[in-house]
Scaffold this motif. Structure first.
Motif, PDB file in Angstrom:
ATOM      1  N   GLU A 108      -9.620  15.017 -17.292  1.00 38.67           N
ATOM      2  CA  GLU A 108      -9.126  15.581 -18.549  1.00 38.67           C
ATOM      3  C   GLU A 108      -7.619  15.877 -18.529  1.00 38.67           C
ATOM      4  OE1 GLU A 108     -10.852  15.895 -21.379  1.00 38.67           O
ATOM      5  OE2 GLU A 108     -12.625  15.060 -20.415  1.00 38.67           O
ATOM      6  N   GLY A 109      -7.040  16.041 -17.329  1.00 37.52           N
ATOM      7  CA  GLY A 109      -5.615  16.378 -17.243  1.00 37.52           C
ATOM      8  C   GLY A 109      -4.729  15.142 -17.295  1.00 37.52           C
ATOM      9  N   SER A 110      -3.480  15.316 -16.873  1.00 41.76           N
ATOM     10  CA  SER A 110      -2.520  14.208 -16.913  1.00 41.76           C
ATOM     11  C   SER A 110      -2.598  13.389 -15.627  1.00 41.76           C
ATOM     12  CB  SER A 110      -1.102  14.760 -17.065  1.00 41.76           C
ATOM     13  OG  SER A 110      -0.739  15.449 -15.877  1.00 41.76           O
ATOM     14  N   LEU A 111      -1.938  12.242 -15.644  1.00 45.61           N
ATOM     15  CA  LEU A 111      -1.856  11.417 -14.443  1.00 45.61           C
ATOM     16  C   LEU A 111      -1.242  12.225 -13.307  1.00 45.61           C
ATOM     17  CD1 LEU A 111      -1.962   8.628 -12.980  1.00 45.61           C
ATOM     18  CD2 LEU A 111       0.312   8.183 -13.926  1.00 45.61           C
ATOM     19  N   MET A 112      -0.193  12.975 -13.628  1.00 48.92           N
ATOM     20  CA  MET A 112       0.509  13.735 -12.588  1.00 48.92           C
ATOM     21  C   MET A 112      -0.401  14.826 -12.014  1.00 48.92           C
ATOM     22  SD  MET A 112       3.180  13.782 -10.798  1.00 48.92           S
ATOM     23  CE  MET A 112       3.805  12.355 -11.668  1.00 48.92           C
ATOM     24  N   ASP A 113      -1.150  15.514 -12.878  1.00 55.25           N
ATOM     25  CA  ASP A 113      -2.090  16.537 -12.393  1.00 55.25           C
ATOM     26  C   ASP A 113      -3.063  15.921 -11.386  1.00 55.25           C
ATOM     27  OD1 ASP A 113      -0.985  18.329 -14.162  1.00 55.25           O
ATOM     28  OD2 ASP A 113      -2.566  18.112 -15.670  1.00 55.25           O
ATOM     29  N   MET A 114      -3.552  14.742 -11.750  1.00 61.20           N
ATOM     30  CA  MET A 114      -4.565  14.073 -10.938  1.00 61.20           C
ATOM     31  C   MET A 114      -3.991  13.674  -9.570  1.00 61.20           C
ATOM     32  SD  MET A 114      -6.837  10.998 -12.504  1.00 61.20           S
ATOM     33  CE  MET A 114      -5.596   9.770 -12.216  1.00 61.20           C
ATOM     34  N   LEU A 115      -2.774  13.118  -9.601  1.00 63.09           N
ATOM     35  CA  LEU A 115      -2.131  12.725  -8.339  1.00 63.09           C
ATOM     36  C   LEU A 115      -1.882  13.950  -7.464  1.00 63.09           C
ATOM     37  CD1 LEU A 115       0.510  10.206  -9.781  1.00 63.09           C
ATOM     38  CD2 LEU A 115      -1.577   9.616  -8.536  1.00 63.09           C
ATOM     39  N   CYS A 116      -1.448  15.038  -8.100  1.00 60.96           N
ATOM     40  CA  CYS A 116      -1.154  16.270  -7.346  1.00 60.96           C
ATOM     41  C   CYS A 116      -2.419  16.799  -6.661  1.00 60.96           C
ATOM     42  CB  CYS A 116      -0.587  17.351  -8.263  1.00 60.96           C
ATOM     43  SG  CYS A 116       1.135  17.078  -8.695  1.00 60.96           S
ATOM     44  N   GLU A 117      -3.541  16.775  -7.372  1.00 64.40           N
ATOM     45  CA  GLU A 117      -4.792  17.284  -6.791  1.00 64.40           C
ATOM     46  C   GLU A 117      -5.159  16.527  -5.523  1.00 64.40           C
ATOM     47  OE1 GLU A 117      -8.257  17.680  -9.281  1.00 64.40           O
ATOM     48  OE2 GLU A 117      -7.054  18.581 -10.878  1.00 64.40           O
ATOM     49  N   ALA A 118      -5.065  15.207  -5.604  1.00 61.72           N
ATOM     50  CA  ALA A 118      -5.410  14.390  -4.430  1.00 61.72           C
ATOM     51  C   ALA A 118      -4.430  14.652  -3.303  1.00 61.72           C
ATOM     52  CB  ALA A 118      -5.409  12.908  -4.811  1.00 61.72           C
ATOM     53  N   ALA A 119      -3.146  14.723  -3.653  1.00 58.82           N
ATOM     54  CA  ALA A 119      -2.110  14.920  -2.635  1.00 58.82           C
ATOM     55  C   ALA A 119      -2.281  16.262  -1.931  1.00 58.82           C
ATOM     56  CB  ALA A 119      -0.733  14.839  -3.291  1.00 58.82           C
ATOM     57  N   VAL A 120      -2.529  17.306  -2.693  1.00 53.54           N
ATOM     58  CA  VAL A 120      -2.672  18.643  -2.091  1.00 53.54           C
ATOM     59  C   VAL A 120      -3.882  18.679  -1.169  1.00 53.54           C
ATOM     60  CG1 VAL A 120      -3.215  21.047  -2.651  1.00 53.54           C
ATOM     61  CG2 VAL A 120      -1.413  19.856  -3.906  1.00 53.54           C
ATOM     62  N   GLU A 121      -4.944  18.010  -1.607  1.00 50.89           N
ATOM     63  CA  GLU A 121      -6.145  17.957  -0.757  1.00 50.89           C
ATOM     64  C   GLU A 121      -5.843  17.258   0.573  1.00 50.89           C
ATOM     65  OE1 GLU A 121     -10.357  15.949  -1.345  1.00 50.89           O
ATOM     66  OE2 GLU A 121      -9.815  17.043  -3.155  1.00 50.89           O
ATOM     67  N   ALA A 122      -5.075  16.182   0.508  1.00 51.51           N
ATOM     68  CA  ALA A 122      -4.738  15.441   1.731  1.00 51.51           C
ATOM     69  C   ALA A 122      -3.803  16.260   2.613  1.00 51.51           C
ATOM     70  CB  ALA A 122      -4.103  14.101   1.373  1.00 51.51           C
ATOM     71  N   LEU A 123      -2.834  16.907   1.995  1.00 52.75           N
ATOM     72  CA  LEU A 123      -1.888  17.726   2.769  1.00 52.75           C
ATOM     73  C   LEU A 123      -2.628  18.895   3.432  1.00 52.75           C
ATOM     74  CD1 LEU A 123       1.078  17.719   0.204  1.00 52.75           C
ATOM     75  CD2 LEU A 123       1.064  16.585   2.444  1.00 52.75           C
ATOM     76  N   ASP A 124      -3.537  19.504   2.686  1.00 50.65           N
ATOM     77  CA  ASP A 124      -4.339  20.600   3.255  1.00 50.65           C
ATOM     78  C   ASP A 124      -5.150  20.109   4.447  1.00 50.65           C
ATOM     79  OD1 ASP A 124      -3.445  22.484   1.516  1.00 50.65           O
ATOM     80  OD2 ASP A 124      -5.205  22.442   0.201  1.00 50.65           O
ATOM     81  N   ASP A 125      -5.747  18.932   4.269  1.00 53.85           N
ATOM     82  CA  ASP A 125      -6.584  18.367   5.337  1.00 53.85           C
ATOM     83  C   ASP A 125      -5.753  18.160   6.612  1.00 53.85           C
ATOM     84  OD1 ASP A 125      -9.045  17.218   6.318  1.00 53.85           O
ATOM     85  OD2 ASP A 125      -8.129  15.237   6.079  1.00 53.85           O
ATOM     86  N   ALA A 126      -4.495  17.741   6.400  1.00 53.15           N
ATOM     87  CA  ALA A 126      -3.619  17.482   7.552  1.00 53.15           C
ATOM     88  C   ALA A 126      -2.987  18.759   8.083  1.00 53.15           C
ATOM     89  CB  ALA A 126      -2.534  16.491   7.145  1.00 53.15           C
ATOM     90  N   GLY A 127      -3.094  19.825   7.305  1.00 51.67           N
ATOM     91  CA  GLY A 127      -2.462  21.081   7.712  1.00 51.67           C
ATOM     92  C   GLY A 127      -0.976  21.112   7.413  1.00 51.67           C
ATOM     93  N   VAL A 128      -0.565  20.374   6.385  1.00 46.14           N
ATOM     94  CA  VAL A 128       0.849  20.337   6.006  1.00 46.14           C
ATOM     95  C   VAL A 128       1.092  21.303   4.856  1.00 46.14           C
ATOM     96  CG1 VAL A 128       2.696  18.900   5.040  1.00 46.14           C
ATOM     97  CG2 VAL A 128       1.112  17.941   6.720  1.00 46.14           C
ATOM     98  N   LYS A 129       2.079  22.158   5.008  1.00 47.86           N
ATOM     99  CA  LYS A 129       2.454  23.074   3.917  1.00 47.86           C
ATOM    100  C   LYS A 129       3.603  22.454   3.135  1.00 47.86           C
ATOM    101  CE  LYS A 129      -0.107  26.483   5.590  1.00 47.86           C
ATOM    102  NZ  LYS A 129      -1.504  26.373   5.151  1.00 47.86           N
TER     103      LYS A 129
END
Lengths: 403, 227
Positions: free
Chosen positions: A24-45
């Protein structure tokens, strides 16, 4: 690889894969969600000292469908990852694997230590017909697109030739579909959470109503849905692995090859030469053979592609992929499980995200985190991301490292 | 009869006899059977319980459609709509969707709404086809006026059936542009769109008539119907 200097080894230390489907959100919202999940998984702040040197975004329709250009630059700023370098990568439906390849090159060359790759597509703003037309813009403009050819129409014609040559049946293809839908039931990120009944979609009196032809002989359940979705991976040089929360899964081999843009110019129209060559190059780089692969994600935008790709990458002799399907060899627990994620058919095919998503499935399998769809003891996985109608293909091999 | 009762009786529309819609069943991709059967006025209060939870779901315009359906059904129940009907879809006895409409004239059908409660099996498309089948094949009408109140509906009806735009024609649902299913279009698309078999086996029909209320809704995460 050529050259005297040894390339650095590269691994994947973070993955992010929000559910595919309708966003339902924007392309950018969607990309950010995936990116944050990956960064969290890697332990990157994010923020100061984040350590991400490069961000690559793969999207085919960001500009054409969502009217946004400079997507990677915008993502870096949205995620507070400045001053990381940023580029957007477009290679049709193979954009995702291309972006991972470029990320690999950036690290292997020594230019970067850490690369974030995010693939995404927001396609559900289009009707099915508009989406089909948009995807068809990658065909040859004068020789193909101008005549109304689309990817489903190519797939339909290709299927007819394969059926005539090798005896593949509509039921064989439906079996591929059912298998992938069954796998998707164990993947919470999959778009379609429903298992079609083989008899209902092939033999029942209502079969043609509930499973109509899309491009004869391909039916609705032979074609991937139109999906929104994003997926992200964090790549790092193995020599900086201590920075991250997760054990890296090594990128052991990458191969890419192209074929004629105009499909009619191919010497043997039933061959997918770019798949064959891309896989061959990936095997050579990884020092592996087809029999060393434990699990594979093959680009099944249409079920016929899974069958033919499984032959072209060397899992089965040419013309026998459908026989392996009948024998259950491509199911989880079979000789070579294919599309454990549900594949494009059931997980969904948000173009720019697909190649990244395929690689994430391999990471999960090699980490032993694929839950109900886990292939026991998987140590090496192959992903094939297919662009155009096979005119630009990227094959990636991942290998789990010994503890 | 009290004066008020007499006045109320005079408000009720004069109803035109309508041939009943014969129930049918359609095999779904999941292998389950969708049973489509016609409801009576007496069934309306029960059906309302299935629809009411969707009246606040903004996604895909479920709120607009569900609110209007509730209003249309109450209007029918309370004798304020002329010649209305409602067809119900059930799978394993559970209510999965409904369609409704009415006869505008002997020859013209007025399609109201299609509401798919269960998603993912294209049930809405099959229920819409059943509705058009009722108008064209059983009520023997010449055309049906259709509007769409969600993009999903627009894709399924206007585009897939190639409905004839007739924007100058006023539809009872208000300002949404009117499209028309003509007999020619129905004959063109019927074979591909309209499935199903008759008669419904007795046992299957008995299960369908249970009209079990959905306990969960894909559109409402976390919803669970209280017993």
């Amino acid at each position: 690889m050529r050259g005297e200097q040894r390339l650095r080894e590269v691994g994947i230390v973070g993955v992010g894969h929000p559910p595919f489907g309708k966003y339902e959100g924007s392309l950018m919202d969607m990309l950010c969600e995936a990116a944050v999940e990956a960064l969290d998984d890697a332990g990157v702040k994010t923020g100061a000292g984040h350590g991400v040197d490069q961000v690559l975004v793969s999207t085919m329709g960001g500009s054409q469908v969502n009217r946004q250009t400079g997507v990677a630059s915008a993502l870096v700023d949205s995620l507070n990852l400045r001053p990381a370098m940023a580029e957007t990568v477009e290679n049709g439906p193979a954009s995702g694997a291309s972006a991972v390849k470029l990320g690999y090159m950036a690290i292997a060359s020594g230019m970067c230590d850490v690369v974030l790759v995010v693939g995404g597509e927001r396609m559900r703003v289009l009707s099915g017909w508009e989406a089909t037309d948009f995807v068809a813009t990658m065909l040859h403009p004068e020789a193909e697109y101008a005549y109304g050819l689309t990817l489903p129409s190519f797939a339909g014609m290709f299927t007819r030739l394969i059926m005539a040559k090798y005896g593949v049946t509509e039921r064989d293809l439906a079996m591929v579909s059912v298998k992938n839908h069954e796998n998707a039931m164990f993947n919470p990120s999959a778009h379609i959470q429903l298992v079609p009944n083989l008899e209902a979609i092939t033999e029942d009196e209502d079969a043609l109503t509930i499973n109509p032809y899309v491009a004869e002989p391909l039916h609705l359940y032979d074609t991937c849905p139109v999906s929104d979705g994003a997926a992200a991976v964090v790549l790092c040089a193995l020599d900086v692995r201590e920075r991250f929360a997760r054990r890296p899964i090594k990128i052991a081999g990458i191969g890419q090859a192209t074929d004629t843009h105009v499909v009619a110019e191919r010497e043997v129209p039933t061959d997918l030469l770019a798949v064959r060559l891309a896989a061959k190059r990936a095997y050579a780089m990884a020092g592996l053979e087809p029999q060393d692969i434990d699990v594979a994600e093959l680009h099944d935008a249409f079920t016929i592609l899974e069958v033919v790709e499984s032959e072209e990458v060397g899992f089965f002799p040419r013309g026998e992929g459908h026989l392996a399907v009948r024998r259950g060899e491509t199911r989880i627990g079979g000789r070579i499980p294919i599309n454990t994620s549900g594949g494009l058919k059931a997980k969904g095919h948000p173009l720019g995200a697909t190649g990244v998503s395929q690689i994430i499935e391999l990471v999960k399998q090699l980490r032993g985190e694929a839950h109900g769809r886990q292939v026991k003891g998987a140590k090496a996985g192959l992903a094939v991301n297919f662009g155009g109608f096979g005119n630009n293909v990227v094959a990636t091999i991942l290998a789990g490292e010994e503890e | 009869m009290a004066v008020l009762d007499k006045m109320e009786a005079q408000l009720r529309p004069v109803e035109t006899p309508m041939v009943p819609y014969p129930a049918k069943y359609i095999t779904q991709a999941s292998g389950e059977k969708l049973v489509v059967h016609q409801l009576s006025r007496d069934d309306v209060p029960h059906l309302l319980k299935a629809i009411q939870p969707l009246t606040t779901v903004e996604k895909d315009f479920y709120d607009v459609v569900a609110c209007r359906v509730v209003s249309e059904l109450v209007g029918w129940l309370r004798y304020r709509v002329k010649d209305e009907y409602c067809l119900l879809g059930t799978v394993n006895g559970e209510i999965v969707g409904m369609v409704n409409g009415r006869m505008l004239t002997e020859k013209i059908g007025m399609s109201y709404h299609t509401l798919a409660i269960r998603q993912g099996l294209r049930l809405g498309a099959q229920l819409f086809a059943a509705k058009m089948e009722y108008h064209m094949d059983f009520l023997k009408q010449d055309e049906v006026w259709v509007v769409a109140e969600s993009p999903n509906g627009f894709k399924r009806w206007m585009i897939e059936y190639e409905l004839e735009p007739r924007f100058e024609q006023w539809h009872e649902l208000g300002g949404v542009p009117t499209y028309v299913l003509t007999r020619k279009l129905w004959e063109k698309h019927k074979a591909a769109k309209c499935g199903g078999r008759r008669p419904v086996p007795e046992e299957l029909m008995a299960v369908a008539k249970q009209m079990i209320l959905p306990s969960t809704y894909g559109q409402i995460p976390g919803y669970r119907r209280e017993a």
